[in-house]
Each structure stands twice: as C-alpha cells, then as structure tokens.
Scaffold this motif. Structure first.
Motif, short mmCIF file in Angstrom:
data_model
loop_
_atom_site.label_atom_id
_atom_site.label_comp_id
_atom_site.label_asym_id
_atom_site.label_seq_id
_atom_site.Cartn_x
_atom_site.Cartn_y
_atom_site.Cartn_z
N PHE A 141 0.32 -27.09 4.07
CA PHE A 141 0.02 -26.93 5.49
C PHE A 141 1.15 -27.39 6.39
N VAL A 142 2.08 -28.17 5.87
CA VAL A 142 3.26 -28.51 6.67
C VAL A 142 4.06 -27.25 6.99
N ARG A 143 4.07 -26.28 6.06
CA ARG A 143 4.79 -25.02 6.26
C ARG A 143 3.85 -23.86 6.61
N TYR A 144 2.62 -24.17 6.96
CA TYR A 144 1.60 -23.15 7.19
C TYR A 144 1.79 -22.53 8.58
N ASP A 145 1.66 -21.22 8.67
CA ASP A 145 1.79 -20.50 9.93
C ASP A 145 0.40 -20.11 10.43
N GLU A 146 -0.05 -20.77 11.49
CA GLU A 146 -1.37 -20.48 12.05
C GLU A 146 -1.41 -19.15 12.78
N GLY A 147 -0.24 -18.50 12.95
CA GLY A 147 -0.22 -17.22 13.65
C GLY A 147 -1.05 -16.15 12.96
N TYR A 148 -1.12 -16.20 11.62
CA TYR A 148 -1.93 -15.22 10.89
C TYR A 148 -3.41 -15.37 11.23
N GLU A 149 -3.86 -16.60 11.36
CA GLU A 149 -5.26 -16.82 11.72
C GLU A 149 -5.53 -16.36 13.15
N GLN A 150 -4.59 -16.60 14.05
CA GLN A 150 -4.75 -16.17 15.44
C GLN A 150 -4.80 -14.64 15.53
N GLN A 151 -3.98 -13.97 14.74
CA GLN A 151 -4.01 -12.51 14.74
C GLN A 151 -5.35 -11.99 14.22
N ALA A 152 -5.84 -12.61 13.14
CA ALA A 152 -7.14 -12.19 12.60
C ALA A 152 -8.25 -12.44 13.62
N ARG A 153 -8.17 -13.56 14.33
CA ARG A 153 -9.18 -13.88 15.34
C ARG A 153 -9.11 -12.88 16.49
N THR A 154 -7.92 -12.47 16.85
CA THR A 154 -7.75 -11.47 17.91
C THR A 154 -8.36 -10.14 17.51
#
Length: 253
Positions: A141-154
């Motif tokens: 999770f130090v290298r985890y990109d939360e952008g993928y989750e935000q895109q899925a949520r969008t």
C-alpha cells in the motif's frame, strides 16, 4: 554453494529417515528402507497432528489477512500523529520472547475459558503472525495508486465491487507473500501452542519435539521430513503464482 547449504539438511534427513543401519565410519547407510517414514505417515496420531496443524495454519492465515488488510492500508496510505508508535507496537511481538507472552496470556485465557482449546491456540498464534502479515502488506500500500479505485467509483462501482475487482487484484501478490508468512509462522509455533493448548491441542511441532526427546534418529528424521513438506509446498505454490502473475503482466505490456 547456496543450494548445497539449503539442500544439505534435507538430504541428511532423507538419509536418516531411510536408514536402519548407519554407523561411523560408513559414508552412506548400509541398509535402506523407508518403513519408518511410512509408519509415521500412516500413524493415526501423526495424521491427527497434521490435520490440526493444517487447520490452525489455514484459519490463522485467513484471520490474519482479514485483520491485516485494512490495518496495512491505513498505515501504508495515511500519515497521522502516532503512526511511528503504532508501527513500533506492532513490531514488539517479534522481539518479545514467546515464553513471556505465553505465560501472561495463559492466565488470561484460563479465566476466559480459552486455555486448552483450538480457539485459544488460534488467537495466540495471531500474536506472532500479525506483525509479519501487516508489514508485508504495508509495502504493497505504500506504492498503491488509489486512482484506480476513484475511477471505478466514478463509473458507478460500489464499495464491495471495488474491493473484489480493484483492491484485491492489485494487492494480490503482496497478499500471497503475507499469507505465506502467516502460514509458515503459525505452522512452526511450539511454545505458544504448548502453553495455551495445555497438551490438548497436539500439532506436528509438538510431536517432533517429543520425538527429539526420545532420541531415535530415524523417527526424528521422518517426522522432520513430514514437518517440512507443507511449508515447502506452500513456498513452491506462492512462487509459482507470483511468477505466473509477473509473466502475465509482462505479456500484457
């Protein structure tokens, strides 16, 4: 040289387990037979101990992943006051002697009615297992990109769908490593199992230590080989899964 150092003890165990007459100065056993190994493997007490150890390792691994995943996500992604203290507290079970931990917990578990039970042994195994599991997942999770989750949520995905189709696949390799650590640490526990299990929960390490006290080299070697089997299989499966995933990702790009 590295392979010799790693495989040397295994070869020695195989030679001892398959020998009935091996005396100095003979380089190899005079008589070969694996009767001792098969006798131990077919022994009802050994089979029960293997089943108990596998059950403990599986349950502890599953619980450790369920607990460690949100903890590692928070510690890996967030920066908050007291984070260093939390990491230090999580690290303490790895440096505190198991005997001290087990003696203190034994009193508490006796009052709670968990001493001498499988549930009590599962709980006490989580103490040395969780630090390794959490620290293995923190690196993910130090290298985890939360952008993928935000895109899925969008795109309309709900929390559970994001968890199953985004978070877990991305954290998959790290979870495989964490699960491997959890299983290996739980599988090899002796002191905590003895103290909390009270002799009622018999695992394979307990049988192995009892055999070592008996002093029969062939029996000790046979049990040691049986004890080493599942961890080696788990390591091989984890390595294969990680290799296949790396190859698949490489082909995609």
């Amino acid at each position: 040289m590295l392979y010799l150092l790693l495989l040397g003890p295994v070869v020695g165990l195989v030679l001892y387990a398959g020998s009935t007459r091996w005396f100095f100065p003979d380089l190899l056993p005079v008589t070969w037979t694996f009767e001792t190994f098969w006798r131990q493997l077919s022994n009802a007490r050994t089979q029960q101990a293997i089943g108990t150890s596998l059950l403990l390792g599986g349950v502890v691994t599953l619980l450790a992943l369920v607990i460690a995943l949100p903890a590692a996500r928070t510690l890996g992604l967030e920066r908050f006051p007291g984070r260093s203290l939390v990491l230090l507290l999580l690290f303490l079970p790895t440096i505190v002697p198991p005997l001290a931990t087990g003696m203190g917990l034994n009193i508490i578990f006796l009052r709670l009615g968990l001493a001498g039970s499988l549930a009590g042994v599962v709980l006490v195994h989580l103490i040395p297992v969780l630090p390794y599991t959490i620290f293995a997942l923190i690196g993910v999770f130090v290298r985890y990109d939360e952008g993928y989750e935000q895109q899925a949520r969008t795109l309309g995905a709900g929390p559970w769908r994001i968890l199953w189709q985004v978070t877990l696949p991305l954290a998959g390799p790290g979870m495989a490593v964490a699960a491997l650590f959890a299983f290996l640490v739980s599988w090899s526990q002796y002191v905590l199992t003895l103290l909390i299990g009270g002799g009622r929960v018999i695992t394979l390490p307990m049988l192995l230590f009892a055999a070592v006290a008996g002093g029969n080299p062939a029996t000790i070697a046979a049990l040691a080989l049986i004890f080493a089997g599942p961890p080696l299989l788990a390591i091989a499966l984890a390595a294969r899964a990680l290799t296949e995933r790396t190859t698949t990702v490489g082909q995609q790009y």
